[in-house]
Design a protein around this motif. Structure first.
Motif, mmCIF file in Angstrom:
data_model
loop_
_atom_site.group_PDB
_atom_site.id
_atom_site.type_symbol
_atom_site.label_atom_id
_atom_site.label_comp_id
_atom_site.label_asym_id
_atom_site.label_seq_id
_atom_site.Cartn_x
_atom_site.Cartn_y
_atom_site.Cartn_z
ATOM 1 N N THR A 166 7.654 -7.036 5.488
ATOM 2 C CA THR A 166 8.597 -8.145 5.587
ATOM 3 C C THR A 166 9.124 -8.189 7.013
ATOM 4 O O THR A 166 8.944 -7.247 7.785
ATOM 5 N N GLU A 167 9.776 -9.284 7.365
ATOM 6 C CA GLU A 167 10.328 -9.395 8.709
ATOM 7 C C GLU A 167 11.334 -8.296 8.986
ATOM 8 O O GLU A 167 11.414 -7.780 10.097
ATOM 9 N N ALA A 168 12.095 -7.882 7.982
ATOM 10 C CA ALA A 168 13.046 -6.781 8.164
ATOM 11 C C ALA A 168 12.304 -5.519 8.572
ATOM 12 O O ALA A 168 12.752 -4.770 9.433
ATOM 13 N N GLY A 169 11.135 -5.293 7.966
ATOM 14 C CA GLY A 169 10.344 -4.118 8.300
ATOM 15 C C GLY A 169 9.704 -4.213 9.658
ATOM 16 O O GLY A 169 9.483 -3.212 10.336
ATOM 17 N N GLU A 170 9.398 -5.427 10.091
ATOM 18 C CA GLU A 170 8.773 -5.605 11.397
ATOM 19 C C GLU A 170 9.775 -5.387 12.528
ATOM 20 O O GLU A 170 9.415 -4.998 13.607
ATOM 21 N N HIS A 171 11.073 -5.618 12.246
ATOM 22 C CA HIS A 171 12.105 -5.461 13.265
ATOM 23 C C HIS A 171 12.866 -4.156 13.122
ATOM 24 O O HIS A 171 13.601 -3.778 13.999
ATOM 25 N N GLY A 172 12.781 -3.512 11.984
ATOM 26 C CA GLY A 172 13.586 -2.327 11.757
ATOM 27 C C GLY A 172 12.746 -1.171 11.522
ATOM 28 O O GLY A 172 12.937 -0.081 11.419
ATOM 29 N N SER A 184 0.834 -1.210 0.000
ATOM 30 C CA SER A 184 0.000 0.000 0.000
ATOM 31 C C SER A 184 0.865 1.255 0.000
ATOM 32 O O SER A 184 0.576 2.226 -0.712
ATOM 33 N N GLU A 185 1.944 1.245 0.782
ATOM 34 C CA GLU A 185 2.845 2.405 0.825
ATOM 35 C C GLU A 185 3.584 2.588 -0.499
ATOM 36 O O GLU A 185 3.727 3.716 -0.994
ATOM 37 N N ALA A 236 0.479 -9.451 1.768
ATOM 38 C CA ALA A 236 -0.782 -8.699 1.740
ATOM 39 C C ALA A 236 -0.472 -7.210 1.593
ATOM 40 O O ALA A 236 0.650 -6.760 1.862
ATOM 41 N N ASP A 237 -1.470 -6.444 1.186
ATOM 42 C CA ASP A 237 -1.269 -5.018 0.921
ATOM 43 C C ASP A 237 -0.620 -4.256 2.075
ATOM 44 O O ASP A 237 0.185 -3.356 1.844
ATOM 45 N N ASP A 238 -0.973 -4.598 3.309
ATOM 46 C CA ASP A 238 -0.435 -3.859 4.462
ATOM 47 C C ASP A 238 0.514 -4.695 5.314
ATOM 48 O O ASP A 238 0.821 -4.337 6.453
#
Length: 166
Positions: free
Chosen positions: A160-166, A98-99, A155-157
């Motif tokens: 990735t795991e990198a984004g969830e931790h960073g 989405s972003e 999914a649209d929103d």
């Protein structure tokens, strides 16, 4: 900046997008293209100054307009060629579909289609001849291709795991 490549580039008359090449034949950095374009635009803007302008100025002409057009097209092509790689990197670094879609003014599915088309074209480039009439893909490329396909499934929103931790 004063490298031999840059000096040649600065002296080059650009009239077509294909004129935008380094001595080695590679692409000219976008920053160099933009700087050259700005110089031409500045000369064209000087045409609006009064004839009795007190300081010496160089006024642009048709060559400057042609250079602006050719450089603009070259820059557009370069940015377009990098688009899918930038989308991939954004998703890998934790942006959501989405972003990404908002950043390129499209829908998440259209953004995915851009990345899917790019990865399929890249995947087709990495083939080696196994036997006459047969091709075999390089194993490293198979792994990269699978990794990009996995990004397409987010999914649209979802990040990735990198984004969830960073």
């Amino acid at each position: 900046m004063s490298t031999p490549e840059y000096e040649v580039w600065n002296g080059l008359a650009v009239r077509r997008p294909d004129d935008v090449r380094m001595i080695s034949g590679g692409r000219v950095p976008l920053s160099w293209q933009m700087a050259k374009r700005v110089g031409h635009v500045d000369r064209l803007m000087n045409r609006t100054l009064p004839a009795d302008f007190p300081d010496p100025v160089e006024r642009g002409g048709a060559g400057d307009v042609l250079a602006v057009l050719a450089l603009s097209e070259s820059i557009r092509r370069d940015l377009n060629a990098r688009r899918a790689g930038d989308i991939r990197e954004a998703i890998l670094l934790g942006a959501t579909w989405s972003e990404v879609a908002a950043a390129i003014d499209t829908t998440p599915d259209e953004a995915r289609a851009i990345l899917r088309d790019w990865t399929e074209r890249q995947h087709g480039l990495y083939q080696i001849d196994a036997e006459p009439g047969e091709t075999q893909r390089l194993v490293v490329e198979e792994d990269r291709h699978a990794a990009v396909l996995a990004l397409l499934e987010l999914a649209d929103d979802q990040r990735t795991e990198a984004g969830e931790h960073g």
